[in-house]
Design a protein around this motif. Structure first.
Motif, mmCIF file in Angstrom:
data_model
loop_
_atom_site.group_PDB
_atom_site.id
_atom_site.type_symbol
_atom_site.label_atom_id
_atom_site.label_comp_id
_atom_site.label_asym_id
_atom_site.label_seq_id
_atom_site.Cartn_x
_atom_site.Cartn_y
_atom_site.Cartn_z
ATOM 1 N N VAL A 225 -153.369 -0.903 12.890
ATOM 2 C CA VAL A 225 -152.904 -0.115 14.034
ATOM 3 C C VAL A 225 -151.491 -0.569 14.401
ATOM 4 C CG1 VAL A 225 -153.336 0.542 16.430
ATOM 5 C CG2 VAL A 225 -155.266 0.131 14.871
ATOM 6 N N LEU A 226 -150.569 0.372 14.384
ATOM 7 C CA LEU A 226 -149.176 0.099 14.748
ATOM 8 C C LEU A 226 -148.893 0.805 16.074
ATOM 9 C CD1 LEU A 226 -146.360 -1.058 13.965
ATOM 10 C CD2 LEU A 226 -145.885 1.152 12.891
ATOM 11 N N VAL A 227 -148.623 0.022 17.115
ATOM 12 C CA VAL A 227 -148.334 0.577 18.435
ATOM 13 C C VAL A 227 -146.826 0.501 18.673
ATOM 14 C CG1 VAL A 227 -148.840 0.507 20.898
ATOM 15 C CG2 VAL A 227 -150.578 -0.247 19.234
ATOM 16 N N ILE A 228 -146.211 1.672 18.890
ATOM 17 C CA ILE A 228 -144.763 1.744 19.112
ATOM 18 C C ILE A 228 -144.515 1.891 20.609
ATOM 19 C CG2 ILE A 228 -142.624 2.948 18.578
ATOM 20 C CD1 ILE A 228 -143.997 4.090 16.090
ATOM 21 N N GLY A 229 -143.890 0.886 21.202
ATOM 22 C CA GLY A 229 -143.536 0.948 22.616
ATOM 23 C C GLY A 229 -142.247 1.717 22.835
ATOM 24 N N GLU A 230 -141.902 1.901 24.085
ATOM 25 C CA GLU A 230 -140.718 2.694 24.433
ATOM 26 C C GLU A 230 -139.904 1.992 25.512
ATOM 27 O OE1 GLU A 230 -137.794 4.979 24.797
ATOM 28 O OE2 GLU A 230 -139.311 5.954 23.530
ATOM 29 N N SER A 231 -138.638 1.694 25.183
ATOM 30 C CA SER A 231 -137.647 1.199 26.156
ATOM 31 C C SER A 231 -138.055 -0.118 26.813
ATOM 32 C CB SER A 231 -137.391 2.252 27.242
ATOM 33 O OG SER A 231 -136.980 3.470 26.684
ATOM 34 N N ALA A 232 -138.846 -0.929 26.120
ATOM 35 C CA ALA A 232 -139.329 -2.195 26.686
ATOM 36 C C ALA A 232 -138.447 -3.342 26.212
ATOM 37 C CB ALA A 232 -140.785 -2.436 26.295
ATOM 38 N N ARG A 233 -137.588 -3.823 27.087
ATOM 39 C CA ARG A 233 -136.685 -4.913 26.730
ATOM 40 C C ARG A 233 -137.414 -6.243 26.784
ATOM 41 N NH1 ARG A 233 -130.760 -5.778 29.472
ATOM 42 N NH2 ARG A 233 -131.532 -7.799 30.196
ATOM 43 N N LYS A 234 -137.183 -7.067 25.798
ATOM 44 C CA LYS A 234 -137.949 -8.303 25.617
ATOM 45 C C LYS A 234 -137.894 -9.224 26.835
ATOM 46 C CE LYS A 234 -136.116 -11.671 23.375
ATOM 47 N NZ LYS A 234 -135.462 -12.456 22.304
ATOM 48 N N ASP A 235 -136.716 -9.444 27.419
ATOM 49 C CA ASP A 235 -136.600 -10.455 28.464
ATOM 50 C C ASP A 235 -137.171 -10.008 29.801
ATOM 51 O OD1 ASP A 235 -134.648 -8.603 28.965
ATOM 52 O OD2 ASP A 235 -133.001 -10.027 29.216
ATOM 53 N N TYR A 236 -137.735 -8.814 29.873
ATOM 54 C CA TYR A 236 -138.450 -8.368 31.065
ATOM 55 C C TYR A 236 -139.959 -8.557 30.922
ATOM 56 C CZ TYR A 236 -134.721 -6.432 33.966
ATOM 57 O OH TYR A 236 -133.638 -6.293 34.807
ATOM 58 N N HIS A 237 -140.382 -9.278 29.884
ATOM 59 C CA HIS A 237 -141.807 -9.579 29.675
ATOM 60 C C HIS A 237 -142.067 -11.041 30.059
ATOM 61 C CE1 HIS A 237 -141.219 -6.023 27.190
ATOM 62 N NE2 HIS A 237 -142.527 -5.910 27.016
ATOM 63 N N HIS A 238 -143.096 -11.264 30.853
ATOM 64 C CA HIS A 238 -143.467 -12.632 31.218
ATOM 65 C C HIS A 238 -143.791 -13.461 29.967
ATOM 66 C CE1 HIS A 238 -144.925 -15.926 33.648
ATOM 67 N NE2 HIS A 238 -146.114 -15.903 33.052
ATOM 68 N N ALA A 239 -144.336 -12.817 28.934
ATOM 69 C CA ALA A 239 -144.654 -13.526 27.693
ATOM 70 C C ALA A 239 -143.400 -14.081 27.025
ATOM 71 C CB ALA A 239 -145.381 -12.585 26.732
ATOM 72 N N TYR A 240 -142.225 -13.502 27.366
ATOM 73 C CA TYR A 240 -140.955 -13.980 26.811
ATOM 74 C C TYR A 240 -140.119 -14.729 27.850
ATOM 75 C CZ TYR A 240 -141.794 -11.258 22.589
ATOM 76 O OH TYR A 240 -142.322 -10.753 21.410
ATOM 77 N N GLY A 241 -140.745 -15.092 28.954
ATOM 78 C CA GLY A 241 -140.055 -15.939 29.912
ATOM 79 C C GLY A 241 -139.663 -15.296 31.223
ATOM 80 N N TYR A 242 -139.963 -14.010 31.415
ATOM 81 C CA TYR A 242 -139.620 -13.373 32.693
ATOM 82 C C TYR A 242 -140.454 -13.996 33.804
ATOM 83 C CZ TYR A 242 -138.392 -9.692 36.024
ATOM 84 O OH TYR A 242 -137.907 -8.995 37.116
ATOM 85 N N GLU A 243 -139.848 -14.167 34.963
ATOM 86 C CA GLU A 243 -140.489 -14.921 36.050
ATOM 87 C C GLU A 243 -141.742 -14.239 36.582
ATOM 88 O OE1 GLU A 243 -139.210 -15.901 40.564
ATOM 89 O OE2 GLU A 243 -137.862 -16.710 39.010
ATOM 90 N N THR A 244 -141.689 -12.912 36.777
ATOM 91 C CA THR A 244 -142.838 -12.205 37.330
ATOM 92 C C THR A 244 -143.919 -12.039 36.266
ATOM 93 O OG1 THR A 244 -141.380 -10.992 38.836
ATOM 94 C CG2 THR A 244 -143.587 -10.073 38.464
ATOM 95 N N GLU A 245 -145.150 -12.306 36.622
ATOM 96 C CA GLU A 245 -146.252 -12.231 35.663
ATOM 97 C C GLU A 245 -146.677 -10.764 35.468
ATOM 98 O OE1 GLU A 245 -149.390 -14.813 36.814
ATOM 99 O OE2 GLU A 245 -148.137 -16.617 36.821
ATOM 100 N N ASN A 246 -146.118 -10.140 34.438
ATOM 101 C CA ASN A 246 -146.416 -8.724 34.176
ATOM 102 C C ASN A 246 -147.000 -8.482 32.785
ATOM 103 O OD1 ASN A 246 -144.056 -9.283 32.789
ATOM 104 N ND2 ASN A 246 -143.064 -7.328 33.267
ATOM 105 N N THR A 247 -147.371 -9.564 32.063
ATOM 106 C CA THR A 247 -147.981 -9.398 30.738
ATOM 107 C C THR A 247 -149.189 -10.319 30.592
ATOM 108 O OG1 THR A 247 -146.442 -11.029 29.798
ATOM 109 C CG2 THR A 247 -145.819 -8.688 29.616
ATOM 110 N N PRO A 248 -150.212 -10.162 31.395
ATOM 111 C CA PRO A 248 -151.367 -11.083 31.309
ATOM 112 C C PRO A 248 -152.042 -11.079 29.948
ATOM 113 C CG PRO A 248 -151.855 -9.160 32.699
ATOM 114 C CD PRO A 248 -150.388 -9.159 32.456
ATOM 115 N N PHE A 249 -152.113 -9.921 29.285
ATOM 116 C CA PHE A 249 -152.740 -9.874 27.957
ATOM 117 C C PHE A 249 -151.841 -10.509 26.908
ATOM 118 C CE2 PHE A 249 -153.147 -7.465 23.901
ATOM 119 C CZ PHE A 249 -154.393 -7.951 23.522
#
Length: 543
Positions: A225-249
């Motif tokens: 399964v290949l899931v293609i996201g849209e307009s999601a910049r990496k540094d706005y993900h908590h999993a990549y270090g963004y301060e707000t917890e917005n990627t619990p999974f």
């Protein structure tokens, strides 16, 4: 007296008619003469300009634009007798003198000039004897054409330099390659490129050039399964270090997270036409005859495309043209991407239906999300924002929407994963899932607002996108901080699925913990961008 009286009125009546006919005839004759003079002048101007350029040795076959530019110079200098005889004529004579040499030996160079100073009279005669007589005739023709052009314009009263429309036209012509018309020029070129690409996609059947592929022994999963996201910049993900917890999974699941994937472009079509095909790495153009779907099908795997992006129907976009190669395709939107604001969650029932199909063979399923597409607030009609808008400064309104849309995508990915786990438990089908985003976004920050949109060329981080893999047998979480080029993406997906094909680069791998050895200039292109850093904006603590 009687005759005079009787004849007088008739004579008076006839006189205007005769004079009118005479005046009309003279005007017609003057107009025809002016037309003849104009045509002869034009032919002479063209001949002189073309012969001058050819005689210079720089232009064996002068382009029409070069001829027109030289013609305009002659026209303007012809506006004054002094300019013509004191400047233009000597200038043209220099061309004419060199023409016999230029037509034979080419443009003047250091060697030619040096040889002139080192040549005696005997050698000069030998040199000149090598020049064909027709070259001397061309030199003479330049002077004659110029003088004849002068005579025709003077006798015919052709003074184009006094015509305002003509002056405006030549100004536009001369300045068109320059800054004032760059917007028009670039817009036209971009539109023409899109038009040609769409015509190519819609007017011909693009046959696959992959040939026959085989599956390696390490192709161990039943469902990819290949899931293609849209307009999601990496540094706005908590999993990549963004301060707000917005990627619990994404932050806690047993994924292999890659920190270093650079998208192929800064909008969906520009990026995915490079990432979902094996592109021409010299021209940076997508090769639709070597697209990802045809590659997977060449290995005997059934393909599905489930999309929340627009489908243009009669006029395919490059992405929908690739999607149409799939064995089964489902588009939630029948028109363009603005045709209805449909939530990505609506993809889940369609995905579940595909999983429920009774199959024994391998499957390759693409889920194309609408993700965080601007305006990101519109993605949240069925999803709560992370912060209450009344508890944060109003300038962070768009940032709140953007990070919340990423959280919604994270939940979407978790639900896809859970459906795959459920299907595995029910049908014993192993799976592997990859998620990435097509491109990021850039900021436009003012004192009162922070806009996050698709502003190409404004941010190096526009190319930074998330990437992770999770499989049915994943047990631990890993983070790889390595550079991966979007131009190697199709090769690497082939590696992930376990496809063997002579056209694939066997070294390409998204999850081998090693940076790509060759990115075909992508990283250099990004590093050469002359823009200030554009880091993610963090919303201060709520009031």
């Amino acid at each position: 007296m009687r005759n005079h009286i009787c004849g007088g009125p008739r004579a008076a009546e006839n006189l205007p008619n005769k004079q009118g006919k005479k005046v009309s005839f003279q005007k017609e004759k003057s107009w025809l003469a002016k037309l003849v003079y104009g045509l002869v002048a034009l032919l002479c101007l063209y001949a002189a300009s073309r012969l001058m350029l050819m005689g210079s040795g720089f232009y064996a076959r002068p382009e029409w634009r070069d001829i027109v530019l030289l013609s305009l110079l002659i026209l303007m200098f012809n506006s004054s007798r002094k300019l013509f005889y004191w400047l233009l004529l000597p200038f043209v004579c220099v061309y004419a003198v060199y023409t016999p040499v230029g037509l034979t030996f080419g443009a003047p160079s250091y060697q030619y000039i040096a040889s002139v100073f080192a040549t005696d009279l005997s050698e000069s005669r030998e040199f000149l004897s090598q020049l064909p007589l027709v070259n001397y005739a061309a030199a003479l023709a330049i002077i004659l054409c110029l003088l004849l052009f002068r005579q025709c314009t003077q006798r015919g009263g052709i003074f184009l330099h006094k015509n305002k429309v003509f002056l405006a036209a030549i100004t536009v012509f001369v300045l068109f390659p320059q800054a004032p018309f760059k917007f028009v020029r670039e817009s036209y070129q971009a539109g023409l490129q899109v038009k040609n690409e769409l015509q190519r996609l819609n007017n011909m059947t693009i046959a696959s050039r992959w040939g026959q592929s085989a599956l390696n022994e390490d192709s161990r999963y039943e469902d990819y399964v290949l899931v293609i996201g849209e307009s999601a910049r990496k540094d706005y993900h908590h999993a990549y270090g963004y301060e707000t917890e917005n990627t619990p999974f994404m932050s806690t699941a047993p994924v292999t997270l890659v920190d270093g994937l650079h998208a192929g472009g800064t909008n969906t079509i520009a990026s995915l036409k490079l990432m979902l095909t094996k592109p021409d790495t010299q021209t940076w153009e997508g090769d639709y005859s070597l697209n990802l779907i045809d590659l997977v099908k060449s290995a005997g795997i059934k393909t599905y495309w489930i999309s929340n992006q627009g489908y243009m129907g009669q006029f395919d976009t490059p992405i929908s043209a690739i999607a149409n190669k799939s064995d089964e395709k489902i588009f939630l939107k029948s028109g363009d991407s603005f045709n209805g604001n449909i939530s990505d969650f609506e993809l889940l029932p369609k995905f579940a239906q595909v999983l429920e199909q009774p199959v024994r063979h391998k499957r390759f399923i693409v889920l194309h999300l609408y993700g965080s597409h601007p305006i990101s607030c519109d993605r949240l009609t069925d999803y709560a924002k992370i912060f209450n808008d009344y508890e944060i400064d109003k300038k962070y309104f768009n940032v709140n929407c953007y990070i919340s849309s990423i959280k919604k995508t994270d939940e979407m990915l978790q639900r896809v994963y859970e459906l795959l786990l459920k299907n595995q438990a029910k049908k014993h089908r192993s799976f592997s899932m990859i998620y990435f985003s097509d491109h990021g976004l850039a900021h436009q920050i003012t004192e009162d607002s922070i806009a996050i949109h698709n502003s190409s060329g404004k941010s190096k981080r526009h190319y930074d996108v998330p990437l992770f893999k999770i499989s049915s047998d994943s047990s631990k979480r890993e983070v790889d901080r390595v550079f991966k080029s979007g131009l190697n993406f199709t090769d690497a997906i082939g590696k992930w699925v376990g496809i063997r094909n002579p056209r694939l680069n066997p070294q390409a791998d998204l999850f081998n913990h090693q940076p790509d050895p060759d990115d075909y200039g992508l990283r250099q292109r990004i590093e050469q961008m002359q823009v200030a850093d554009d880091p993610a904006v963090v919303i201060p603590h709520a009031k």
